[in-house]
Design an enzyme around this catalytic site. Sequence first.
Site, PDB file in Angstrom:
ATOM      1  N   ARG A  11       0.878  -1.294   0.107  1.00  0.00           N
ATOM      2  CA  ARG A  11       0.038   0.077  -0.165  1.00  0.00           C
ATOM      3  C   ARG A  11       0.840   1.121   0.183  1.00  0.00           C
ATOM      4  O   ARG A  11       2.080   1.229   0.541  1.00  0.00           O
ATOM      5  CB  ARG A  11      -0.858  -0.296   1.010  1.00  0.00           C
ATOM      6  CG  ARG A  11      -1.852   1.182   1.482  1.00  0.00           C
ATOM      7  CD  ARG A  11      -2.448   1.057   2.735  1.00  0.00           C
ATOM      8  NE  ARG A  11      -3.438   2.017   2.809  1.00  0.00           N
ATOM      9  CZ  ARG A  11      -3.980   2.667   3.939  1.00  0.00           C
ATOM     10  NH1 ARG A  11      -3.783   2.061   5.195  1.00  0.00           N
ATOM     11  NH2 ARG A  11      -4.597   3.538   4.040  1.00  0.00           N
ATOM     12  N   HIS A  12       0.452   2.368  -0.632  1.00  0.00           N
ATOM     13  CA  HIS A  12       1.304   3.530  -0.688  1.00  0.00           C
ATOM     14  C   HIS A  12       1.526   4.056   0.636  1.00  0.00           C
ATOM     15  O   HIS A  12       1.102   3.790   1.605  1.00  0.00           O
ATOM     16  CB  HIS A  12       0.415   4.571  -1.589  1.00  0.00           C
ATOM     17  CG  HIS A  12      -0.801   4.954  -1.030  1.00  0.00           C
ATOM     18  ND1 HIS A  12      -0.951   5.937   0.170  1.00  0.00           N
ATOM     19  CD2 HIS A  12      -2.114   4.553  -1.311  1.00  0.00           C
ATOM     20  CE1 HIS A  12      -2.301   5.922   0.258  1.00  0.00           C
ATOM     21  NE2 HIS A  12      -2.878   5.085  -0.460  1.00  0.00           N
ATOM     22  N   THR A  15      -0.625   9.664   3.387  1.00  0.00           N
ATOM     23  CA  THR A  15      -0.839  11.386   2.874  1.00  0.00           C
ATOM     24  C   THR A  15      -1.547  12.021   3.783  1.00  0.00           C
ATOM     25  O   THR A  15      -1.930  11.409   4.944  1.00  0.00           O
ATOM     26  CB  THR A  15      -1.970  10.983   1.472  1.00  0.00           C
ATOM     27  OG1 THR A  15      -3.172  10.704   2.278  1.00  0.00           O
ATOM     28  CG2 THR A  15      -1.431  10.066   0.839  1.00  0.00           C
ATOM     29  N   TRP A  17      -4.439  13.210   3.806  1.00  0.00           N
ATOM     30  CA  TRP A  17      -5.815  12.767   3.922  1.00  0.00           C
ATOM     31  C   TRP A  17      -5.836  11.383   4.702  1.00  0.00           C
ATOM     32  O   TRP A  17      -6.881  11.414   5.297  1.00  0.00           O
ATOM     33  CB  TRP A  17      -6.443  12.496   2.466  1.00  0.00           C
ATOM     34  CG  TRP A  17      -6.919  13.880   2.057  1.00  0.00           C
ATOM     35  CD1 TRP A  17      -6.457  15.348   2.210  1.00  0.00           C
ATOM     36  CD2 TRP A  17      -7.791  14.278   0.775  1.00  0.00           C
ATOM     37  NE1 TRP A  17      -7.242  16.152   1.610  1.00  0.00           N
ATOM     38  CE2 TRP A  17      -7.990  15.533   0.686  1.00  0.00           C
ATOM     39  CE3 TRP A  17      -8.628  13.307   0.164  1.00  0.00           C
ATOM     40  CZ2 TRP A  17      -8.676  16.192  -0.235  1.00  0.00           C
ATOM     41  CZ3 TRP A  17      -9.461  13.877  -0.835  1.00  0.00           C
ATOM     42  CH2 TRP A  17      -9.404  15.356  -1.311  1.00  0.00           C
ATOM     43  N   GLU A  85      -7.257   3.538  -6.710  1.00  0.00           N
ATOM     44  CA  GLU A  85      -8.230   3.244  -5.778  1.00  0.00           C
ATOM     45  C   GLU A  85      -9.563   3.207  -6.049  1.00  0.00           C
ATOM     46  O   GLU A  85     -10.136   3.607  -7.556  1.00  0.00           O
ATOM     47  CB  GLU A  85      -8.033   4.200  -4.806  1.00  0.00           C
ATOM     48  CG  GLU A  85      -9.157   4.050  -3.573  1.00  0.00           C
ATOM     49  CD  GLU A  85      -8.835   2.853  -2.688  1.00  0.00           C
ATOM     50  OE1 GLU A  85      -9.185   1.975  -2.919  1.00  0.00           O
ATOM     51  OE2 GLU A  85      -8.084   3.250  -1.662  1.00  0.00           O
TER      52      GLU A  85
END
Length: 187
Positions: A11-12, A15, A17, A85
């Site tokens: 998973r990245h 962020t 957010w 996503e």
Amino acid sequence: MLIEKPFYFLRHGLTDWNKEKRYQGQRDILLNDEGIQQAYQAQALLKNEDITAIYTSTLCRAKKTAEIINEVHKVSLLESLALQECHYGSLEGQLKTDPEVDANWRKGVTPKGAEDYHSFSDRVLNAVNDILNSSNVPLIVAHRAVFWPISEATNIGYDIDLGNACPVLMHPPAADKINWSTEFIGA
């Protein structure tokens, strides 16, 4: 169902957010400084793994994470819209206030203007099978919800908390088993 071949998933990185607990969906949100650091930590964990190709979502948070990993591996970096996503419709940008939204979405309750889970799942699993059909040892860099159809198809369940930039190696089932297994790299 997935082609039974080992692969890595990441998973990245974090962020703003993610930190604020907002639905990102297909909004192109950058990694924050912590997310960049997480990507470098994942790079260190993956540096000795036999990865021969990296497949990434086109969204910048995943792509930047993949680029950082690839600074060490120097392999083909292939972008895929199918690894993006889910589109969360009217929820994108909103704070996550209802803990049941994701579970309900997976059960077929689609938020206004969002991609339905069945279509999303088909998109993701078709992309992953295309990746697994190659001769590469792949690393897939994508998103939290992208891991859900993979979890479902591999019978590992949804209870795995896949944190930002925590690499996992997916092992196909042994001859006498039906479930895949996961190995958290560096855990």
